[in-house]
Design an enzyme around this catalytic site. Structure first.
Site, PDB file in Angstrom:
ATOM      1  N   ASP A  73    -148.113 -34.376  68.586  1.00 53.98           N
ATOM      2  CA  ASP A  73    -149.035 -34.988  67.615  1.00 53.98           C
ATOM      3  C   ASP A  73    -148.376 -35.987  66.666  1.00 53.98           C
ATOM      4  O   ASP A  73    -147.194 -35.909  66.370  1.00 53.98           O
ATOM      5  CB  ASP A  73    -149.735 -33.893  66.790  1.00 53.98           C
ATOM      6  CG  ASP A  73    -148.762 -32.975  66.051  1.00 53.98           C
ATOM      7  OD1 ASP A  73    -147.704 -32.643  66.624  1.00 53.98           O
ATOM      8  OD2 ASP A  73    -149.059 -32.599  64.902  1.00 53.98           O
ATOM      9  N   GLU A  88    -148.607 -29.909  65.698  1.00 55.45           N
ATOM     10  CA  GLU A  88    -147.517 -29.223  64.988  1.00 55.45           C
ATOM     11  C   GLU A  88    -147.644 -29.427  63.480  1.00 55.45           C
ATOM     12  O   GLU A  88    -147.117 -28.644  62.692  1.00 55.45           O
ATOM     13  CB  GLU A  88    -146.148 -29.727  65.476  1.00 55.45           C
ATOM     14  CG  GLU A  88    -144.973 -28.878  65.020  1.00 55.45           C
ATOM     15  CD  GLU A  88    -144.638 -29.054  63.548  1.00 55.45           C
ATOM     16  OE1 GLU A  88    -144.395 -28.037  62.874  1.00 55.45           O
ATOM     17  OE2 GLU A  88    -144.649 -30.200  63.055  1.00 55.45           O
ATOM     18  N   GLU A  89    -148.331 -30.488  63.072  1.00 63.78           N
ATOM     19  CA  GLU A  89    -148.252 -30.935  61.675  1.00 63.78           C
ATOM     20  C   GLU A  89    -149.333 -30.362  60.749  1.00 63.78           C
ATOM     21  O   GLU A  89    -149.387 -30.745  59.587  1.00 63.78           O
ATOM     22  CB  GLU A  89    -148.340 -32.471  61.623  1.00 63.78           C
ATOM     23  CG  GLU A  89    -147.229 -33.197  62.371  1.00 63.78           C
ATOM     24  CD  GLU A  89    -145.923 -33.285  61.586  1.00 63.78           C
ATOM     25  OE1 GLU A  89    -145.827 -32.627  60.536  1.00 63.78           O
ATOM     26  OE2 GLU A  89    -145.034 -33.999  62.044  1.00 63.78           O
ATOM     27  N   ARG A 104    -128.705 -22.417  63.651  1.00 63.56           N
ATOM     28  CA  ARG A 104    -128.177 -21.190  63.073  1.00 63.56           C
ATOM     29  C   ARG A 104    -128.966 -20.011  63.630  1.00 63.56           C
ATOM     30  O   ARG A 104    -130.111 -20.167  64.066  1.00 63.56           O
ATOM     31  CB  ARG A 104    -128.254 -21.187  61.552  1.00 63.56           C
ATOM     32  CG  ARG A 104    -129.660 -21.106  61.007  1.00 63.56           C
ATOM     33  CD  ARG A 104    -129.706 -21.080  59.480  1.00 63.56           C
ATOM     34  NE  ARG A 104    -129.442 -19.750  58.950  1.00 63.56           N
ATOM     35  CZ  ARG A 104    -128.336 -19.428  58.247  1.00 63.56           C
ATOM     36  NH1 ARG A 104    -127.415 -20.320  57.983  1.00 63.56           N
ATOM     37  NH2 ARG A 104    -128.174 -18.206  57.812  1.00 63.56           N
ATOM     38  N   HIS A 126    -141.753 -38.645  58.212  1.00 64.17           N
ATOM     39  CA  HIS A 126    -143.034 -38.735  57.488  1.00 64.17           C
ATOM     40  C   HIS A 126    -143.054 -39.943  56.544  1.00 64.17           C
ATOM     41  O   HIS A 126    -143.616 -39.882  55.459  1.00 64.17           O
ATOM     42  CB  HIS A 126    -143.326 -37.448  56.706  1.00 64.17           C
ATOM     43  CG  HIS A 126    -143.616 -36.277  57.599  1.00 64.17           C
ATOM     44  ND1 HIS A 126    -144.521 -35.294  57.272  1.00 64.17           N
ATOM     45  CD2 HIS A 126    -143.140 -35.936  58.812  1.00 64.17           C
ATOM     46  CE1 HIS A 126    -144.569 -34.391  58.253  1.00 64.17           C
ATOM     47  NE2 HIS A 126    -143.731 -34.764  59.195  1.00 64.17           N
TER      48      HIS A 126
HETATM   49 ZN    ZN Z   1    -143.339 -33.606  60.795  1.00 68.49          ZN
HETATM   50 ZN    ZN Z   2    -141.898 -32.904  63.472  1.00 67.56          ZN
END
Ligand code: ZN
Ligand code: ZN
Length: 403
Positions: free
Chosen positions: A79, A136-137, A179, A371
């Site tokens: 996305d 995902e956002e 990690r 972003h």
């Molecule tokens: Zn993002």
């Molecule tokens: Zn991302």
């Protein structure tokens, strides 16, 4: 020692073209129809079995060789964001107000590149699930990662482990960081309303002032974080929206507003701390409103859980990263980042590991911030990303991981 993996030049060149095509045609959460069509068409072209519709616009490609029941999941997000692109790139976004400002165009292209390589040359025994997820956002529980899991991702496409990757323009290109344990934060949002009645300032003393009460709550919330939560627990509390009155109407400066609405976010590395904040912040709002005779509303909305990498899979991912870029460029004990990622939902369903691939552009003074309207994915890391995925899958499924 297994054979070293070199990615064909034509695959890298193609993946770069796909990345730029996706960049020019961004689609936001759950509207990734053309993107999903594009991904599905490519997978089919490589001879990979395609499943559509998981998590609305999600795509899963299944590549099976040999007879082993072993299976691995590799995930990319598809996305774009609601950001208006401000670059002059020849492949800049063709859609006003939408752009790939987080590099998911690059993630999709790199995983497609690996699918192309593995379909062409892959030497392994088992199944690779290529997971292309939407949305995902969104930052809330309606995100694509959670939707795919809820739609039965791991029941329909069982895997022993699942792996993710994100480009990171703040780190040197071609380096890996990861990690074990909490690596990215949970995110929750909250909102409160303080509600009273319109009043003339001259007679305000008879009416609760919602703006004053709401402003005091902002201070109290920060005090709660500073004084009532264990300081050994990392927490980022932000009040990001505060609305009361109507600044556009200059004349209404003579009226005390009837309501204030405030919103904020909380990031932590411990799920128990989220519960503490949900209870604590509600209490602060309730008490402040009660004490002043105003009414209130409080909403706490859960977003992504803490993203935790499992130890065995992270050691494995690190060994693959070292094979791809060498020991010196792999950091396996990075400091956690207080940002969130919906891959956390996948890691709640299967063991696995998420890594960051450095993507700084050499010679540029400042990193291309994620972003940001000026962001562009660094195509220089495509060969490294493709090689990481291909090596990860081959090594995982060649080790005859019985038990
Ligand atoms: Zn993002
Ligand atoms: Zn991302």
């Amino acid at each position: 020692m297994s054979r070293p993996i070199t990615i064909d030049e034509d695959i890298v060149a193609e993946a770069t073209k796909w990345r730029r095509h996706l960049h020019a045609n961004p689609e936001t959460a759950f509207e990734e129809h053309a993107t999903a069509d594009f991904v599905a068409a490519k997978l089919e072209e490589f001879g990979i079995e395609v499943h559509r519709g998981l998590g609305k616009t999600g795509v899963v490609g299944t590549l099976k060789r040999g007879s082993s029941p072993a299976a691995i999941g590799l995930r990319a997000d598809m996305d774009a964001l609601f950001i208006h692109e401000e670059t002059n790139l020849p492949y800049r976004s063709k859609v006003d107000g939408k752009m790939h400002a987080c590099g998911h165009d690059g993630h999709t292209a790199m995983l497609l590149g690996a699918a192309s390589y593995l379909a062409r040359h892959g030497e392994f025994d088992g199944t690779i699930q290529f997971i292309f997820q939407p949305a995902e956002e969104t930052g809330d529980e309606r995100c694509g990662g959670n939707m795919m899991v809820k739609d039965g991702l791991f029941e329909k496409f069982p895997v022993e482990a699942v792996f993710g990757m994100h480009n990171m323009p703040y780190f040197q290109a071609g380096t890996f960081r990861m990690r074990t344990g909490p690596m990215l934060a949970s995110i929750d949002t909250f909102e409160y309303h303080v509600i009273s009645r319109l009043a003339h300032p001259a007679t305000q003393f008879g009416t609760p002032d919602p703006l004053l009460i709401a402003a005091r709550i902002v201070q109290d919330m920060h005090a709660f974080k500073a004084r009532y939560v264990n300081p050994a627990e990392p927490v980022v509390l932000s009040i990001t929206q505060f609305q009361s009155g109507n600044p556009a109407d200059r004349q209404s400066v003579h009226v005390t507003p009837e309501k204030a609405v405030v919103r904020g976010t909380i990031y932590t590395l411990n799920d128990a701390v989220r519960d503490e904040f949900e209870t604590g912040l509600e209490k602060i709002v309730r008490h402040a409103a009660d004490a002043s005779g105003a009414s209130h509303k409080f909403i706490f909305e859960r977003g992504y859980p803490v993203m935790r990498n499992t130890a065995k899979e992270t050691e494995f991912a690190a060994s693959v990263a070292r094979e791809v870029v060498g020991n010196d460029l792999v950091e396996t004990n990075m400091q956690p980042i207080m940002g969130a990622e919906d891959f956390a939902f996948l890691l709640n369903g299967a063991p696995g590991s998420y890594v960051l691939l450095g993507a700084a552009v050499e010679g540029e003074a400042a990193p291309r911030a994620l972003h940001n309207p000026g962001y562009d994915f660094n195509d220089e890391i495509i060969p490294t990303g493709v090689r990481y995925w291909a090596t990860l899958a081959e090594r995982y499924l060649s080790q005859a991981r019985q038990g």
